[in-house]
Design a protein around this motif. Structure first.
Motif, mmCIF file in Angstrom:
data_model
loop_
_atom_site.group_PDB
_atom_site.id
_atom_site.type_symbol
_atom_site.label_atom_id
_atom_site.label_comp_id
_atom_site.label_asym_id
_atom_site.label_seq_id
_atom_site.Cartn_x
_atom_site.Cartn_y
_atom_site.Cartn_z
ATOM 1 N N LYS A 85 31.978 37.437 43.284
ATOM 2 C CA LYS A 85 32.710 38.555 42.679
ATOM 3 C C LYS A 85 34.023 38.813 43.401
ATOM 4 C CE LYS A 85 29.244 40.551 40.015
ATOM 5 N NZ LYS A 85 28.115 41.418 39.975
ATOM 6 N N ILE A 136 39.403 41.996 39.822
ATOM 7 C CA ILE A 136 40.084 41.363 38.688
ATOM 8 C C ILE A 136 40.907 42.397 37.931
ATOM 9 C CG2 ILE A 136 39.728 40.200 36.481
ATOM 10 C CD1 ILE A 136 36.962 39.339 37.704
ATOM 11 N N SER A 169 32.995 38.518 38.351
ATOM 12 C CA SER A 169 33.234 37.081 38.388
ATOM 13 C C SER A 169 34.176 36.729 37.243
ATOM 14 C CB SER A 169 31.905 36.337 38.235
ATOM 15 O OG SER A 169 32.112 35.114 37.589
ATOM 16 N N GLU A 170 35.341 36.191 37.589
ATOM 17 C CA GLU A 170 36.338 35.890 36.555
ATOM 18 C C GLU A 170 35.818 34.876 35.529
ATOM 19 O OE1 GLU A 170 40.282 36.122 37.557
ATOM 20 O OE2 GLU A 170 40.964 35.004 35.802
ATOM 21 N N TYR A 224 41.255 47.713 36.763
ATOM 22 C CA TYR A 224 40.612 46.723 37.626
ATOM 23 C C TYR A 224 39.093 46.819 37.534
ATOM 24 C CZ TYR A 224 45.073 45.941 39.963
ATOM 25 O OH TYR A 224 46.362 45.612 40.249
ATOM 26 N N LYS A 261 35.337 35.792 31.572
ATOM 27 C CA LYS A 261 36.065 35.007 30.565
ATOM 28 C C LYS A 261 35.086 34.450 29.542
ATOM 29 C CE LYS A 261 40.403 33.568 32.514
ATOM 30 N NZ LYS A 261 41.093 32.628 33.384
ATOM 31 N N LEU A 269 43.252 39.332 32.408
ATOM 32 C CA LEU A 269 42.131 38.529 31.927
ATOM 33 C C LEU A 269 42.028 38.598 30.398
ATOM 34 C CD1 LEU A 269 39.021 37.703 33.608
ATOM 35 C CD2 LEU A 269 38.561 38.964 31.542
#
Ligand code: ADP
Length: 261
Positions: free
Chosen positions: A105, A108, A143-144, A139, A148, A113
């Motif tokens: 993590k 982000i 986990s990007e 923000y 996604k 995103l």
């Protein structure tokens, strides 16, 4: 006298123990049934592409060696069915594992995103995706790759089950939460199906979903990703009008965002 005093307490304790033991057994049974159902659904899903692969391979073996058109058709079908199987097994692994693989993590910036994913999906699908973002920077900690993937699943569904443009709307709800709404103007989901679509392998229209490459696992994976981020998913949909899937996530604390700015 002492003995009489203690007896009722011991009885109560025993009754409590027995109740929690029964509850545990029920949970274990439920779990075992769910696992059995998963294995049976998964085998069924994998069997279909395997049958197609087997038929085309047999066809090639018997008649296709000198027939270029038949070879082309078979190779195309075998390739696409193997890809489908590969995708399915990857999705099943993700659901079966307690932990998702890319679990690290980080902080982000959600605005980035969302716009990046919308851009990518729009290029890949040829569909217009509007991004509505009138908030300042938002923000989350997460986990990007997983987030996604989550947006990918919801947008991909919006594209599969509609033929018009989509909207991704980023909203801040209070100081604790923010949300991303994935809005389509597609076929919609009738009320009776709105709970079931989140179950593994459930599809409203199996034929349509299979044609568009669906497995019925997308939303189950989406929910798993959201749960890992302590968020929630809600749906509002009207048949023939469209659907909005709304992901709500906890906003990262101010101190965390200050560290990176
Ligand atoms: P699939 O791979 O079949 O799309 P999902 O788990 O992502 O699997 O979705 C389950 C089912 O929910 C789909 O088969 C479809 O019937 C329904 N569904 C999901 N998203 C939408 C949407 N945006 N519009 C209409 N129906 C949807």
């Amino acid at each position: 006298l002492k003995k009489v005093d203690h007896l009722p307490t011991q009885k109560d304790e025993l009754a409590d123990l027995s109740r929690s033991f029964n509850h545990m057994i029920e949970l274990l049974q439920q779990n075992a049934e769910q696992q059995q159902q998963f294995v049976s659904d998964a085998s069924h899903e994998l069997k279909t592409p395997l049958t197609v692969i087997e038929s085309y391979t047999n066809m090639l073996k018997r008649w296709g060696k000198d027939d270029q058109a038949m070879i082309d058709e078979a190779v195309e079908a075998i390739l696409s069915e193997s890809q489908r199987m590969k995708g399915l097994t990857e999705q099943m692994l993700l659901l079966a594992n307690g932990e998702t693989p890319t679990h690290e993590k980080q902080l982000i910036r959600l605005n980035r995103l969302v716009s990046e994913t919308a851009e990518r999906m729009s290029v890949a699908s040829g569909r217009t995706i509007y991004v509505k973002d009138s908030n300042g920077p938002l923000y989350v900690t997460g986990s990007e790759p997983l987030l996604k993937q989550l947006l990918f699943i919801l947008l991909d569904n919006g594209i599969k089950y509609s033929d018009k443009s989509l909207t991704l709307e980023l909203r801040s709800s209070g100081s604790d939460n923010c949300s991303i709404a994935v809005i389509d103007q597609g076929i919609g989901i009738k009320a009776a199906d709105q709970e079931d679509i989140f179950k593994r392998f459930y599809r409203v229209d199996k034929a349509r979903s299979r044609d568009t490459g669906g497995s019925g696992l997308g939303l189950a994976i989406a929910q798993k990703i959201i749960a890992e981020h302590n968020g929630s998913l809600s749906l509002s949909s009207t048949e023939g009008v469209g659907s909005s899937f709304i992901v709500t996530l906890p906003t990262a604390k101010k101190e965390e965002t200050d560290e990176t700015n």
